[in-house]
Scaffold this motif. Structure first.
Motif, PDB file in Angstrom:
ATOM      1  N   ALA A  77       0.831  -1.210   0.000  1.00 32.08           N
ATOM      2  CA  ALA A  77       0.000   0.000   0.000  1.00 32.08           C
ATOM      3  C   ALA A  77       0.862   1.256   0.000  1.00 32.08           C
ATOM      4  N   GLY A  78       2.026   1.183   0.655  1.00 33.97           N
ATOM      5  CA  GLY A  78       2.946   2.311   0.655  1.00 33.97           C
ATOM      6  C   GLY A  78       3.520   2.569  -0.729  1.00 33.97           C
ATOM      7  N   ARG A  79       3.656   1.533  -1.519  1.00 33.37           N
ATOM      8  CA  ARG A  79       4.146   1.664  -2.890  1.00 33.37           C
ATOM      9  C   ARG A  79       3.047   2.172  -3.812  1.00 33.37           C
ATOM     10  N   ASP A  80       1.850   1.573  -3.648  1.00 34.01           N
ATOM     11  CA  ASP A  80       0.713   1.913  -4.511  1.00 34.01           C
ATOM     12  C   ASP A  80      -0.557   1.579  -3.734  1.00 34.01           C
ATOM     13  N   ALA A  81      -1.306   2.607  -3.336  1.00 35.07           N
ATOM     14  CA  ALA A  81      -2.475   2.398  -2.479  1.00 35.07           C
ATOM     15  C   ALA A  81      -3.515   1.498  -3.143  1.00 35.07           C
ATOM     16  N   ALA A  82      -3.727   1.668  -4.442  1.00 33.72           N
ATOM     17  CA  ALA A  82      -4.730   0.860  -5.148  1.00 33.72           C
ATOM     18  C   ALA A  82      -4.328  -0.608  -5.184  1.00 33.72           C
ATOM     19  N   VAL A  83      -3.046  -0.854  -5.427  1.00 36.03           N
ATOM     20  CA  VAL A  83      -2.549  -2.232  -5.458  1.00 36.03           C
ATOM     21  C   VAL A  83      -2.675  -2.861  -4.073  1.00 36.03           C
ATOM     22  N   GLY A  84      -2.282  -2.116  -3.035  1.00 38.45           N
ATOM     23  CA  GLY A  84      -2.401  -2.639  -1.678  1.00 38.45           C
ATOM     24  C   GLY A  84      -3.835  -2.965  -1.319  1.00 38.45           C
ATOM     25  N   ALA A  85      -4.773  -2.109  -1.740  1.00 40.46           N
ATOM     26  CA  ALA A  85      -6.191  -2.351  -1.462  1.00 40.46           C
ATOM     27  C   ALA A  85      -6.693  -3.581  -2.195  1.00 40.46           C
ATOM     28  N   MET A  87      -4.895  -6.194  -3.129  1.00 45.21           N
ATOM     29  CA  MET A  87      -4.310  -7.368  -2.474  1.00 45.21           C
ATOM     30  C   MET A  87      -5.061  -7.703  -1.191  1.00 45.21           C
ATOM     31  N   ALA A  88      -5.380  -6.671  -0.415  1.00 43.71           N
ATOM     32  CA  ALA A  88      -6.127  -6.884   0.833  1.00 43.71           C
ATOM     33  C   ALA A  88      -7.504  -7.476   0.538  1.00 43.71           C
ATOM     34  N   GLU A  89      -8.140  -7.033  -0.539  1.00 40.90           N
ATOM     35  CA  GLU A  89      -9.449  -7.558  -0.903  1.00 40.90           C
ATOM     36  C   GLU A  89      -9.361  -9.019  -1.328  1.00 40.90           C
ATOM     37  N   HIS A  90      -8.330  -9.376  -2.067  1.00 40.14           N
ATOM     38  CA  HIS A  90      -8.154 -10.784  -2.453  1.00 40.14           C
ATOM     39  C   HIS A  90      -8.043 -11.669  -1.205  1.00 40.14           C
ATOM     40  N   TRP A  91      -7.289 -11.200  -0.216  1.00 42.12           N
ATOM     41  CA  TRP A  91      -7.136 -11.978   1.003  1.00 42.12           C
ATOM     42  C   TRP A  91      -8.451 -12.044   1.778  1.00 42.12           C
ATOM     43  N   ARG A  92      -9.191 -10.939   1.830  1.00 38.56           N
ATOM     44  CA  ARG A  92     -10.478 -10.924   2.529  1.00 38.56           C
ATOM     45  C   ARG A  92     -11.429 -11.971   1.921  1.00 38.56           C
ATOM     46  N   VAL A  93     -11.469 -12.041   0.598  1.00 34.94           N
ATOM     47  CA  VAL A  93     -12.357 -12.987  -0.078  1.00 34.94           C
ATOM     48  C   VAL A  93     -11.913 -14.423   0.175  1.00 34.94           C
ATOM     49  N   ALA A  94     -10.620 -14.681   0.061  1.00 39.70           N
ATOM     50  CA  ALA A  94     -10.110 -16.034   0.284  1.00 39.70           C
ATOM     51  C   ALA A  94     -10.381 -16.495   1.709  1.00 39.70           C
ATOM     52  N   LYS A  95     -10.046 -15.650   2.660  1.00 44.33           N
ATOM     53  CA  LYS A  95     -10.237 -15.999   4.074  1.00 44.33           C
ATOM     54  C   LYS A  95     -11.717 -16.162   4.405  1.00 44.33           C
ATOM     55  N   GLY A  96     -12.552 -15.232   3.940  1.00 46.43           N
ATOM     56  CA  GLY A  96     -13.984 -15.314   4.211  1.00 46.43           C
ATOM     57  C   GLY A  96     -14.621 -16.536   3.589  1.00 46.43           C
ATOM     58  N   SER A  97     -14.200 -16.870   2.376  1.00 48.31           N
ATOM     59  CA  SER A  97     -14.760 -18.040   1.693  1.00 48.31           C
ATOM     60  C   SER A  97     -14.400 -19.330   2.408  1.00 48.31           C
ATOM     61  N   LEU A  98     -13.249 -19.340   3.059  1.00 48.35           N
ATOM     62  CA  LEU A  98     -12.819 -20.534   3.786  1.00 48.35           C
ATOM     63  C   LEU A  98     -13.457 -20.633   5.167  1.00 48.35           C
ATOM     64  N   LEU A 126      -6.709 -16.402  -4.164  1.00 48.32           N
ATOM     65  CA  LEU A 126      -5.330 -16.705  -3.794  1.00 48.32           C
ATOM     66  C   LEU A 126      -4.393 -16.581  -4.988  1.00 48.32           C
ATOM     67  N   GLN A 127      -4.844 -17.041  -6.151  1.00 46.58           N
ATOM     68  CA  GLN A 127      -4.003 -16.915  -7.339  1.00 46.58           C
ATOM     69  C   GLN A 127      -3.766 -15.460  -7.713  1.00 46.58           C
ATOM     70  N   ARG A 128      -4.816 -14.644  -7.620  1.00 49.10           N
ATOM     71  CA  ARG A 128      -4.662 -13.224  -7.931  1.00 49.10           C
ATOM     72  C   ARG A 128      -3.703 -12.546  -6.948  1.00 49.10           C
ATOM     73  N   LEU A 129      -3.800 -12.929  -5.693  1.00 47.11           N
ATOM     74  CA  LEU A 129      -2.915 -12.359  -4.687  1.00 47.11           C
ATOM     75  C   LEU A 129      -1.468 -12.768  -4.954  1.00 47.11           C
ATOM     76  N   LEU A 130      -1.246 -14.042  -5.252  1.00 44.98           N
ATOM     77  CA  LEU A 130       0.099 -14.512  -5.569  1.00 44.98           C
ATOM     78  C   LEU A 130       0.649 -13.826  -6.814  1.00 44.98           C
ATOM     79  N   ALA A 131      -0.194 -13.664  -7.820  1.00 45.97           N
ATOM     80  CA  ALA A 131       0.248 -13.012  -9.056  1.00 45.97           C
ATOM     81  C   ALA A 131       0.610 -11.552  -8.808  1.00 45.97           C
ATOM     82  N   GLU A 132      -0.159 -10.878  -7.949  1.00 45.41           N
ATOM     83  CA  GLU A 132       0.119  -9.474  -7.644  1.00 45.41           C
ATOM     84  C   GLU A 132       1.427  -9.326  -6.877  1.00 45.41           C
ATOM     85  N   ILE A 133       1.672 -10.234  -5.950  1.00 46.84           N
ATOM     86  CA  ILE A 133       2.939 -10.208  -5.213  1.00 46.84           C
ATOM     87  C   ILE A 133       4.107 -10.392  -6.179  1.00 46.84           C
ATOM     88  N   ASP A 134       3.950 -11.342  -7.100  1.00 47.88           N
ATOM     89  CA  ASP A 134       4.986 -11.582  -8.096  1.00 47.88           C
ATOM     90  C   ASP A 134       5.262 -10.327  -8.925  1.00 47.88           C
TER      91      ASP A 134
END
Length: 236
Positions: A77-85, A87-98, A126-134
């Motif tokens: 988020a410090g690098r790019d607020a939109a990207v950080g948001a 990524m956080a949303e991808h994790w929220r969906v993955a965690k909530g779905s589980l 999870l794949q989108r989050l991994l791809a974004e980290i990459d």
């Protein structure tokens, strides 16, 4: 199986990382391993939903990611607020779905067992989050420290193998269309990275010994990965 994924380079290869990579790259590498581990646990949860151990291990791995990922999300988020948001949303969906527990996510995959849509939601997030980290941290780029790149390649290779061999669809299937390498390509890239790493450390006796242990494990693992299409269950 996921223990092998966690431990493959933890003791040996990661010893080469000390002081060799910036903190943000280390965070990204660690997040990649933990998210890939979670994805592998989800695959096994769906592969045998009657096994309570997979439910427990999935919950435990969510807790591991929850403890580590916020640092990376803050950095992103410090690098790019939109990207950080995103990524956080991808994790929220993955965690909530589980885990479920809300109107949006219902009971959650861990409690209900395999559900095609929910499984796809988790896999996609999870794949989108991994791809974004990459993309953000260039973990497989030639400019990234070689030991980090090797670890990430091997982690992704083994995770992709587990997904292919344990897919509940009976064959390899992705809910998120990426330009990910095939299993054969992953094996070749790990082979090359390990060879490069050994060459770079050939004058360091301690590093050579550690890398020899890593290479011995990899020679066993790579055979299983290359034979993934001939197996109906994860074999590592």
């Amino acid at each position: 199986m996921t223990t092998m994924l966690r431990n493959l380079f933890t003791a040996a290869l990661l010893a080469l990382l000390a002081g060799g990579a910036h903190a943000d790259i280390q965070l990204a590498r660690e997040a990649t391993m933990n998210l890939q581990l979670l994805l592998s646990e989800v695959v096994m949860l769906s592969y045998d939903e009657s096994a309570e151990e997979y439910r427990t291990r999935t919950r435990d791995q969510i807790a591991v990611v929850d403890g580590q990922l916020p640092k990376l999300l803050a950095d992103a988020a410090g690098r790019d607020a939109a990207v950080g948001a995103a990524m956080a949303e991808h994790w929220r969906v993955a965690k909530g779905s589980l885990l479920g527990g809300s109107k949006e996510f219902g009971q959650g995959l861990i409690k209900t067992g395999y559900d095609a849509k929910v499984h796809a939601d988790v896999d996609n997030a999870l794949q989108r989050l991994l791809a974004e980290i990459d993309r953000q941290y260039k973990l497989r780029d030639s400019s990234t420290p070689l030991a980090v790149r090797t670890h990430v390649l091997a982690t992704r290779a083994i995770g992709s193998y587990i997904k292919a061999a344990g897919s509940p669809f009976g064959s390899y299937s992705d809910s998120f269309n990426t330009d990910e390498d095939s299993l054969d390509e992953y094996v070749l890239k790990v082979d090359a990275a390990l060879a490069e790493l050994r060459k770079a450390n050939q004058k360091d006796a301690a590093a050579n010994e550690r890398l020899s242990r890593v290479n011995a494990k990899w020679q066993f693992i790579r055979v299983a990965i290359l034979n993934a299409s001939k197996q109906s269950t994860p074999f590592i």
